[in-house]
Design an enzyme around this catalytic site. Structure first.
Site, short mmCIF file in Angstrom:
data_model
loop_
_atom_site.label_atom_id
_atom_site.label_comp_id
_atom_site.label_asym_id
_atom_site.label_seq_id
_atom_site.Cartn_x
_atom_site.Cartn_y
_atom_site.Cartn_z
N GLU A 16 0.86 -1.19 0.00
CA GLU A 16 0.00 0.00 0.00
C GLU A 16 0.89 1.24 0.00
O GLU A 16 1.88 1.29 0.72
CB GLU A 16 -0.87 -0.02 1.27
CG GLU A 16 -1.73 1.22 1.44
CD GLU A 16 -2.70 1.07 2.59
OE1 GLU A 16 -3.34 -0.01 2.70
OE2 GLU A 16 -2.80 1.99 3.40
N GLN A 178 -7.81 -3.77 9.07
CA GLN A 178 -7.16 -2.70 9.81
C GLN A 178 -5.99 -3.31 10.57
O GLN A 178 -5.99 -4.51 10.85
CB GLN A 178 -8.19 -2.12 10.80
CG GLN A 178 -7.76 -0.89 11.55
CD GLN A 178 -7.33 0.24 10.64
OE1 GLN A 178 -6.15 0.30 10.27
NE2 GLN A 178 -8.25 1.11 10.26
#
Ligand code: FAD
Length: 308
Positions: A16, A178
């Site tokens: 990411e 998360q």
């Protein structure tokens, strides 16, 4: 190739990145020999790019995704409901498709400080998933967020899991989690989501532990994550913040502690990846933080490449 096909076949691994705010940052990320090229050289299954709250960096987000695609890797865009009308969402998503970006992480988005809602036409990720399916059919592969410790604002973790099931029922394809350092909690959550009928593949988000301030900030500024004993020990051992017991600590001593923290943090991250790999997950998603060297070391020493 769709990310879901990869996740269903074998353990995936991905990175990411975030859209830099400055031209210099863009050059470092997207320029020749830059971070993206280095990340792509590790042959990840995809690279995702974050989307700023309120769409503040939409242009740069698309530019980064264009570069990811040009380098021959699947690009996944993050996308949020914050400040977006239905019409605006339709236009932005069509633009992604026009650029060949057909993978999306559908999020509610972090609410800017002081806001009580998204300020847009859609209020939750469940609605965004349904909207994308209604408007675009199967053109997008849709990822959604999962919070192993429960989203910080959820009324209960059971409610949070039922909303995750609703995302699946509305057409989501896979879960990106998360950050979670509490492995007992993670294992409980994996059992709980499967018992709730959630069959979507789970791609685990891992933030490398490289910097004490960033680690504490990420855990506590928005997410309210547990910092387990082992990680707390590393933070304590190399404490660099105001310290009443060492008020005159030298800059060199602090710099050494930062280096030592990073070493211990990399080792901690690698062990965390070991633990995740045996939890029945389908992928590892490393937050590369727009950096290369430390992430490459984690990829190499953890064996993520060898397992795919
Ligand atoms: P939702 O799933 O909508 O949940 C939000 C809250 O509402 C939860 O407490 C949930 O329990 C509750 N809820 C959900 N559905 C309902 C419903 N139907 N009725 C009542 N309550 C409901 N943020 C950004 O701004 N940009 C990014 O690029 C970004 N990338 C991220 C990447 C990953 C992998 C993850 C895990 C998070 C990312 N975030 C990003 C953060 C995310 O936007 C926040 O965590 C946000 O606060 C919640 O988003 P969500 O999609 O989980 O929300």
């Amino acid at each position: 190739m769709k990310v879901t096909d990869i996740l269903n076949q074998r353990m995936a691994f991905s990175f990411e990145v975030f859209p830099p705010k400055t031209d210099n940052g863009m050059e470092k990320l997207c320029g020749k020999g830059g971070v993206l090229e280095q990340l792509v050289s590790m042959k990840p299954d995809y690279i995702s790019c974050t989307y700023g709250a309120g769409g503040t960096n939409v242009g740069k987000n698309l530019e980064v995704l264009d570069h990811i695609k040009a380098l021959g890797t699947i690009g996944v865009t993050h996308f949020t409901c914050v400040g977006n009308t239905k019409e605006g969402i339709k236009q932005q998503l069509q633009t992604y498709l026009d650029h060949g970006i057909d993978h999306i992480l559908a999020l509610r988005g972090d609410l800017p400080f002081g806001w009580t809602g998204t300020g847009g036409d859609l209020h939750y990720a469940t609605e965004l998933v349904k909207f994308i399916r209604d408007e675009f059919g199967d053109k997008f592969t849709i990822a959604v967020a999962g919070s192993p410790e429960g989203h910080i604002a959820c009324r209960s973790i059971e409610a949070d899991i039922s909303f995750l099931k609703q995302k699946q029922d509305n057409g989501a394809d896979y879960i990106m989690t998360q950050l979670c350092w509490d492995m007992d909690q993670f294992r409980w959550w994996m059992d709980a989501i499967r018992a709730a009928g959630i069959t979507m593949p789970v791609d685990v988000g891992i933030m490398p532990v490289l910097d004490a301030a960033a680690t504490i900030n990420m855990a506590l500024s928005r997410n309210g994550c547990v910092i387990p004993r082992k990680l707390a020990e590393i933070i304590s051992k190399y404490w660099i913040f105001p310290n009443p017991f060492a008020p005159n600590e030298s800059e060199e001593s602090i710099a050494q502690k930062k280096r030592d923290f990073k070493e211990a943090g990399i080792e901690y991250t690698i062990r965390l990846i070991d633990e995740y790999r045996v939890c029945g997950i389908q992928g590892i998603h490393l937050y590369a933080l727009n950096k290369y060297e430390d992430v490459a070391r984690i990829v190499k020493e953890s064996g993520i490449k060898d397992m795919v």
